[in-house]
Design an enzyme around this catalytic site. Structure first.
Site, PDB file in Angstrom:
ATOM      1  N   PRO A   2       0.823  -1.207   0.000  1.00 12.25           N
ATOM      2  CG  PRO A   2      -0.858  -1.599   1.543  1.00 12.25           C
ATOM      3  CD  PRO A   2       0.465  -2.132   1.085  1.00 12.25           C
ATOM      4  CE  LYS A  50       5.820   3.426  -0.650  1.00 12.95           C
ATOM      5  NZ  LYS A  50       6.671   2.573  -1.514  1.00 12.95           N
ATOM      6  CG  ASN A 224       6.441   0.387  -9.310  1.00 18.67           C
ATOM      7  OD1 ASN A 224       7.321   1.121  -9.759  1.00 18.67           O
ATOM      8  ND2 ASN A 224       6.043  -0.701  -9.942  1.00 18.67           N
ATOM      9  NE  ARG A 303       8.573  -2.283  -6.869  1.00 11.12           N
ATOM     10  CZ  ARG A 303       7.695  -1.695  -6.048  1.00 11.12           C
ATOM     11  NH1 ARG A 303       8.134  -0.847  -5.124  1.00 11.12           N
ATOM     12  NH2 ARG A 303       6.419  -1.972  -6.118  1.00 11.12           N
TER      13      ARG A 303
END
Length: 326
Positions: A2, A50, A224, A303
């Site tokens: 998340p 986060k 991302n 990523r």
């Protein structure tokens, strides 16, 4: 995992329980002894990037809410949660805009540690995995069979039952105790204290812009999905070195980051799903073929990145070579 908007929404679910005492605990976590939370009072709830931070104090500490406040909190928690399937969180609140009261309260989350919560180990830090979530007054239910064909509900890492009768359920998250939140609101893209100047200085580095955007020292909460979407919105190739871009381009990219993150949070609070334009797509909105690559600094975390070569053309360096692919 998340990103910032999701964790901000998690905080909204925990806020109605601040001031209440934990009367029963459960969960599968092996990182902490969940029984240590029994009979403690939830003193504060904060978010940074986060990470979610919950402060707990002894129940005989500062008084909790009045009976009337407890009823209102329980009602708010009930209205903030709606049944959803699988491990994904779902919140349904009245339609709001980023300027409205609830979002402003989230953006003004205090970075400092309350005096009443000082001392070692009073704060529990949560960092959520790919399908991490929080539920208020309900458990997540399986919406499909697993690989073995079993219909098994997700197993909570932590369950906190409160004196009001309500409860919080935490899924797929890592937890550990700390003495205070590690917060820097100047780097949090959803904070009113976000420091644009410092972020612009970081973006000017001679590194591929997609690397810099994921640096949590300057863009806490930016993940991302946000990275892919804002680079497309700003029409910037992910491998373009920030030092090759005009200041106006970097300013526009920063505006896209803030606006997209705020809009995504707004959608989450209204129970709406995100509809990405480039992330995990085969074509961009204009019908061009999308490229995909695993990009990241040498020796660092890489990523998956999606971009449109036509909408996001490569920028040439002074010697005529495109920005390097790592």
């Amino acid at each position: 995992m998340p990103e910032g908007p999701s964790v901000r929404k998690f905080q909204l679910l925990t806020s109605p329980f601040v001031g209440q005492v934990v009367v029963k605990v459960g969960g599968s976590s092996r990182k902490i002894n969940v029984n240590d939370l029994n009979a403690l009072r939830l003193q504060d709830s904060q978010v940074h990037g986060k990470n979610l931070y919950l402060a707990f104090v002894a129940a005989e500490g500062p008084l909790g809410p009045t009976a009337e406040e407890t009823v209102l909190q329980t009602k708010a928690a009930s209205e903030a949660s709606s049944p959803a399937q699988g491990g994904q969180e779902q919140v349904c609140v009245p339609q709001i805009h980023p300027q409205d009261k609830e979002l402003q309260e989230l953006q003004h989350s205090r970075p400092e540690v309350p005096d009443t919560a000082e001392g070692p180990g009073n704060w529990l830090r949560f960092h959520f995995g790919l399908f991490g979530s929080i539920r208020a007054n309900e458990f997540s239910r399986a919406n499909k069979a697993n690989k073995r064909g079993d219909w098994k509900d997700p197993i909570p890492r932590l369950v906190l039952h409160f004196e009001s009768g309500g409860f919080l359920v935490f899924y797929n998250c890592r937890m550990y105790w700390c003495s205070s939140p590690r917060t820097d609101p100047a780097s949090d893209i959803l904070s009113v204290e976000f420091h644009r100047g410092r972020a612009l200085d970081a973006l000017r580095a001679p590194d591929p812009i997609c690397y810099t955007l994921l640096d949590q020292r300057y863009f806490s909460g930016l993940g991302n999905i946000i990275k892919n979407e804002i680079l497309y919105l700003a029409k910037i190739n992910p491998l373009t070195q920030g030092s090759l871009l005009a200041l106006s381009d970097l300013e526009h990219l920063l505006d896209c980051a803030i606006q997209f993150s705020s809009d995504w949070l707004h959608s989450k609070l209204c129970g709406k799903r995100l509809h990405p334009q480039i992330y995990q797509k085969e074509q961009c909105p204009l019908g061009h073929a999308v490229m995909k690559g695993t990009l990241g600094p040498s020796g660092g975390f890489k990523r998956l990145t999606w971009w449109c070569p036509q909408c996001q053309p490569a920028v040439l360096s002074g010697d005529g070579d495109p920005s390097p692919v790592t």
